[in-house]
Write a protein that holds these residues in place. Sequence first.
Motif, PDB file in Angstrom:
ATOM      1  N   VAL A  12      13.560 -38.760  20.786  1.00 45.70           N
ATOM      2  CA  VAL A  12      14.925 -38.796  20.830  1.00 45.70           C
ATOM      3  C   VAL A  12      15.218 -39.929  19.697  1.00 45.70           C
ATOM      4  O   VAL A  12      15.924 -39.826  18.765  1.00 45.70           O
ATOM      5  CB  VAL A  12      15.599 -38.867  21.906  1.00 45.70           C
ATOM      6  CG1 VAL A  12      17.178 -38.895  21.571  1.00 45.70           C
ATOM      7  CG2 VAL A  12      15.320 -37.414  22.533  1.00 45.70           C
ATOM      8  N   VAL A 162      16.119 -30.987  12.893  1.00 42.24           N
ATOM      9  CA  VAL A 162      15.972 -30.243  13.996  1.00 42.24           C
ATOM     10  C   VAL A 162      14.922 -29.321  13.926  1.00 42.24           C
ATOM     11  O   VAL A 162      14.355 -28.895  15.069  1.00 42.24           O
ATOM     12  CB  VAL A 162      17.432 -29.791  13.892  1.00 42.24           C
ATOM     13  CG1 VAL A 162      17.627 -28.796  15.228  1.00 42.24           C
ATOM     14  CG2 VAL A 162      18.599 -30.690  14.158  1.00 42.24           C
ATOM     15  N   ILE A 166      12.805 -29.181  17.227  1.00 40.94           N
ATOM     16  CA  ILE A 166      13.259 -28.343  18.408  1.00 40.94           C
ATOM     17  C   ILE A 166      12.411 -27.131  18.065  1.00 40.94           C
ATOM     18  O   ILE A 166      12.182 -26.414  16.945  1.00 40.94           O
ATOM     19  CB  ILE A 166      14.900 -27.754  18.406  1.00 40.94           C
ATOM     20  CG1 ILE A 166      15.608 -28.951  18.440  1.00 40.94           C
ATOM     21  CG2 ILE A 166      15.042 -26.832  19.315  1.00 40.94           C
ATOM     22  CD1 ILE A 166      15.260 -29.850  19.716  1.00 40.94           C
ATOM     23  N   GLY A 327       9.822 -31.583  21.221  1.00 40.95           N
ATOM     24  CA  GLY A 327      11.259 -31.823  21.489  1.00 40.95           C
ATOM     25  C   GLY A 327      11.376 -31.834  23.207  1.00 40.95           C
ATOM     26  O   GLY A 327      12.656 -31.543  23.635  1.00 40.95           O
ATOM     27  N   LYS A 329      11.745 -34.432  25.117  1.00 46.83           N
ATOM     28  CA  LYS A 329      12.789 -35.455  25.398  1.00 46.83           C
ATOM     29  C   LYS A 329      13.931 -34.902  25.398  1.00 46.83           C
ATOM     30  O   LYS A 329      15.108 -35.357  25.863  1.00 46.83           O
ATOM     31  CB  LYS A 329      12.721 -36.822  24.938  1.00 46.83           C
ATOM     32  CG  LYS A 329      11.401 -37.558  25.243  1.00 46.83           C
ATOM     33  CD  LYS A 329      11.330 -38.759  24.707  1.00 46.83           C
ATOM     34  CE  LYS A 329      10.226 -39.512  25.143  1.00 46.83           C
ATOM     35  NZ  LYS A 329      10.210 -41.024  24.439  1.00 46.83           N
ATOM     36  N   ILE A 330      14.360 -34.085  24.276  1.00 47.07           N
ATOM     37  CA  ILE A 330      15.739 -33.549  24.003  1.00 47.07           C
ATOM     38  C   ILE A 330      16.210 -32.277  25.151  1.00 47.07           C
ATOM     39  O   ILE A 330      17.070 -32.360  25.651  1.00 47.07           O
ATOM     40  CB  ILE A 330      15.939 -33.149  22.504  1.00 47.07           C
ATOM     41  CG1 ILE A 330      15.497 -34.066  21.474  1.00 47.07           C
ATOM     42  CG2 ILE A 330      17.357 -32.287  22.259  1.00 47.07           C
ATOM     43  CD1 ILE A 330      15.608 -33.554  20.119  1.00 47.07           C
ATOM     44  N   VAL A 352      22.007 -30.888  27.844  1.00 50.10           N
ATOM     45  CA  VAL A 352      21.249 -31.313  26.840  1.00 50.10           C
ATOM     46  C   VAL A 352      22.045 -31.937  25.973  1.00 50.10           C
ATOM     47  O   VAL A 352      21.670 -33.228  25.255  1.00 50.10           O
ATOM     48  CB  VAL A 352      20.454 -30.073  26.382  1.00 50.10           C
ATOM     49  CG1 VAL A 352      19.695 -30.335  24.858  1.00 50.10           C
ATOM     50  CG2 VAL A 352      19.181 -29.592  27.357  1.00 50.10           C
ATOM     51  N   ARG A 355      23.761 -35.343  26.865  1.00 57.69           N
ATOM     52  CA  ARG A 355      22.720 -36.392  26.839  1.00 57.69           C
ATOM     53  C   ARG A 355      22.532 -36.788  25.355  1.00 57.69           C
ATOM     54  O   ARG A 355      22.333 -38.139  25.051  1.00 57.69           O
ATOM     55  CB  ARG A 355      21.590 -36.098  27.595  1.00 57.69           C
ATOM     56  CG  ARG A 355      20.346 -37.002  27.930  1.00 57.69           C
ATOM     57  CD  ARG A 355      19.467 -36.726  28.460  1.00 57.69           C
ATOM     58  NE  ARG A 355      18.325 -37.728  28.668  1.00 57.69           N
ATOM     59  CZ  ARG A 355      17.306 -37.821  29.211  1.00 57.69           C
ATOM     60  NH1 ARG A 355      16.979 -36.733  30.021  1.00 57.69           N
ATOM     61  NH2 ARG A 355      15.951 -38.391  28.990  1.00 57.69           N
ATOM     62  N   PHE A 356      22.072 -35.953  24.653  1.00 54.89           N
ATOM     63  CA  PHE A 356      21.751 -36.190  23.239  1.00 54.89           C
ATOM     64  C   PHE A 356      22.991 -36.821  22.512  1.00 54.89           C
ATOM     65  O   PHE A 356      22.626 -37.968  21.755  1.00 54.89           O
ATOM     66  CB  PHE A 356      21.179 -35.058  22.529  1.00 54.89           C
ATOM     67  CG  PHE A 356      20.692 -35.314  21.041  1.00 54.89           C
ATOM     68  CD1 PHE A 356      19.597 -35.503  20.813  1.00 54.89           C
ATOM     69  CD2 PHE A 356      21.610 -35.129  20.138  1.00 54.89           C
ATOM     70  CE1 PHE A 356      19.095 -36.272  19.570  1.00 54.89           C
ATOM     71  CE2 PHE A 356      21.160 -35.372  18.699  1.00 54.89           C
ATOM     72  CZ  PHE A 356      19.856 -35.738  18.460  1.00 54.89           C
ATOM     73  N   ARG A 359      23.533 -40.499  23.334  1.00 58.52           N
ATOM     74  CA  ARG A 359      22.516 -41.355  22.488  1.00 58.52           C
ATOM     75  C   ARG A 359      22.911 -41.567  21.019  1.00 58.52           C
ATOM     76  O   ARG A 359      22.882 -42.629  20.502  1.00 58.52           O
ATOM     77  CB  ARG A 359      20.937 -40.838  22.721  1.00 58.52           C
ATOM     78  CG  ARG A 359      20.603 -40.810  24.165  1.00 58.52           C
ATOM     79  CD  ARG A 359      20.428 -42.487  24.698  1.00 58.52           C
ATOM     80  NE  ARG A 359      19.676 -43.101  23.894  1.00 58.52           N
ATOM     81  CZ  ARG A 359      18.406 -43.136  23.897  1.00 58.52           C
ATOM     82  NH1 ARG A 359      17.649 -42.338  24.614  1.00 58.52           N
ATOM     83  NH2 ARG A 359      17.719 -44.030  22.757  1.00 58.52           N
ATOM     84  N   ILE A 396      23.024 -29.811  17.678  1.00 53.03           N
ATOM     85  CA  ILE A 396      22.232 -31.087  17.387  1.00 53.03           C
ATOM     86  C   ILE A 396      22.494 -31.307  15.942  1.00 53.03           C
ATOM     87  O   ILE A 396      22.628 -32.601  15.637  1.00 53.03           O
ATOM     88  CB  ILE A 396      20.857 -31.152  18.019  1.00 53.03           C
ATOM     89  CG1 ILE A 396      20.837 -31.169  19.456  1.00 53.03           C
ATOM     90  CG2 ILE A 396      20.113 -32.091  17.434  1.00 53.03           C
ATOM     91  CD1 ILE A 396      19.433 -31.183  20.231  1.00 53.03           C
TER      92      ILE A 396
END
Length: 752
Positions: A12, A162, A166, A327, A329-330, A352, A355-356, A359, A396
């Motif tokens: 991430v 992405v 992903i 991906g 951690k994402i 998801v 959280r992303f 950050r 994202i």
Amino acid sequence: MNYYLMKVFRSVDSILISAFLLAVIGASAWVLFSPLPVSGDEKTDRVTFDTNVLRARFENHCFGCHGDGGEEGGFSFEQLAAGDYGDQTIRKWEAVWQNIRAETMPPSDEDRPSVTTRSEWVDWIQSDVFRLDATQIDPGRAVLHISPVLFEKYLSAADKIVGDAIQTSGPSWPETRFWSDHFRMDSPEGPKAHEVKFNDTRQFHFQKKIDRSGKYDVAVKWSLDGAWTNTDQAAEITLWLYPSDDDEPTEIARHLAGFNEKTSGVLSASVAVGDQPMHLSVKFHPTSKDTTSKQLDNPGPAPYSFRVEYINFVGPTDGDVRKYNRGQKILFNGPPPSDADEAALDAMTGEVIGRFATRAFRRPIDDATLARLCQIARETRQIPGNRYEHGIAAAIKLVLASPRFLFRIEKEMPAAQLAAMPSHLPTSALGEPIDDLSLATRISYFLWGGPPDDDLLSVAQDGKLRENLDQQIDRMIDQEWRLRVGVGNFVGQWLKTRDVHSIPVDVRRVLAFRGDDKMFPWQVREAMKQETETMFRYLIEENRPIHELLNADYSFMNESLAKFYGIAGVQGDKIRKVDLPPDSHRRGILTHGSVLLVTSNPTRTSPVKRGLFILENLLGTPAPPAPPNVPSLEESQSGDMKNASLRQVLEQHRRDPACASCHARMDPLGLALEHYNAIGQYREMEWGMPGWRGRDPEPDKPIDPKGVRIFGGRHRADEAVLRLCAQRREHETLATGRRRCRFQVQSFNPIA
């Protein structure tokens, strides 16, 4: 895209750091976002005065060249007083203010004002021209703009990032990677694997218990170092499977390696994994050891070396386990259950994206924005043929193109928190303090060159960062890899160490054909780069005074760099701290090979580049662009000047009035470093070129580092320039991300 970049994008943190870089690459040009200070009083752009007001202050020292009809350098105090420069009037005043503060005007050969007079001028300009009020501090606001075309490039870059990060195809068979340190040389009990030359047959053994039994696709990545040079070296690379009993191994894959074959490859096969440890080996068998180069421009020997990079296991391919191999951690909460309904998918999406985005935005995402992103994710995944992962990717992508990610938006500390701040915590005289989340972002980008981690964000979100500031900074400095990356990016841009490997150098010309390219291999370049970056990191880790950047009696080098510098007593390839002898010619970064190399020309030193580097990067007083149609130094070195020293050529160059004003500032600083040649070696003589093709040989010329200082008087430049730089406060710019301008002078003065 190679595996290394794929590995980077799986993090991430790395996605957030890489977004800007790929956007710029996609734009095929460097785009500079220049902060534009905005004052509360824009009327100063056309400030006017009675000419007699300026005459009373500046006549004795300035009007001889810039008044009473004089207009040297295209500047006149009469026009300035009348506001005849239009919208550029305030810019002209800024130039006057900067030149007075830097003591570059009046020039050294004119009647110069006393320190008291100069200080009075500065104070008057700040109060009457810039209309600054010491009781109303305004550090300025940064206004940034993005054009529609550039915004499209950001969207394109976000789409690419992405797509790499992903796994929109959904979960797949698990992939497990083991790097080269899991291999052993010549036997399963041998030493750790390392690069080998094309000398003898060697084997790289891998023996390890795999968690799940079943069928696996295995892939071993190998490569040749030095393979850009054409030689006859060749080898057979084979992959062998060892059965669980004492039977002979079986060859399961084969490659041919060499310049005319493969210089890198992936040995692939399918294997069955049971309850016993999996035992494989890579056999390296040279078939030709001739290292003679076939390239005319590189006639010396260039032996290859072989190395194993990693081994991959994908599977079990006959099992039912699926997972995200990119991906993770994402998509931290894993794939959705096969029977998940829309409500469950919405809940997973919210976790998801929340959280992303937290950050990415460096602060908690608000409910309304999160709801909009979740709606976009829902609509995207409901398109026929799409999956849950497509919806996450769409959301994202928008986060990475959001102004809250692209810009570091700062907020003031809430009034309630400011009122409750403990009295023992330091406060600032620079206006309302920023909130803890903004402070966390500043610290993180300053030390790590990237966004805050979860720990830092958590402390900041609780409003406790200031009272735990020392502990957090110590923790961040202790994270060596992050600090190394941050320092590498920072020093790479500021001191241009990122250019060390790409700067073209004709070593034979630099050494006047008294040496060759083998004297300056890439290993020395890399050691030069590490010397400067390690020095900067050491100052942070050990909390050393900042002036040691310029006058430290120690440096960081390995054996190859020490020999290159002529310093004895250093052994081994590891970069380590080395105390310099008292009579050493090296002190601080200005005598580092990296700085000397990137400020030179391919065949000779460049006092102009070196002087400009000091003015811009260390003193914060950049020179204006060169006027058009100015002849090069090489054109000046002709006729009676063909055997002149570089100092004499520069003196001739400065006789051109169009060149004199700027070169009078740059040249003395650059000439201070003339004892160091274009590859950073110390010298006492400027070697002359030998005769060739009927051309007469050039005589050797002694180096003269003395010069006319821009502040007046003669000086031993190589000693004085270090003192000059150490006394200036360019670290103001480094810490704040902006150069001092008229609106920020009141902000900087309390910390100066």
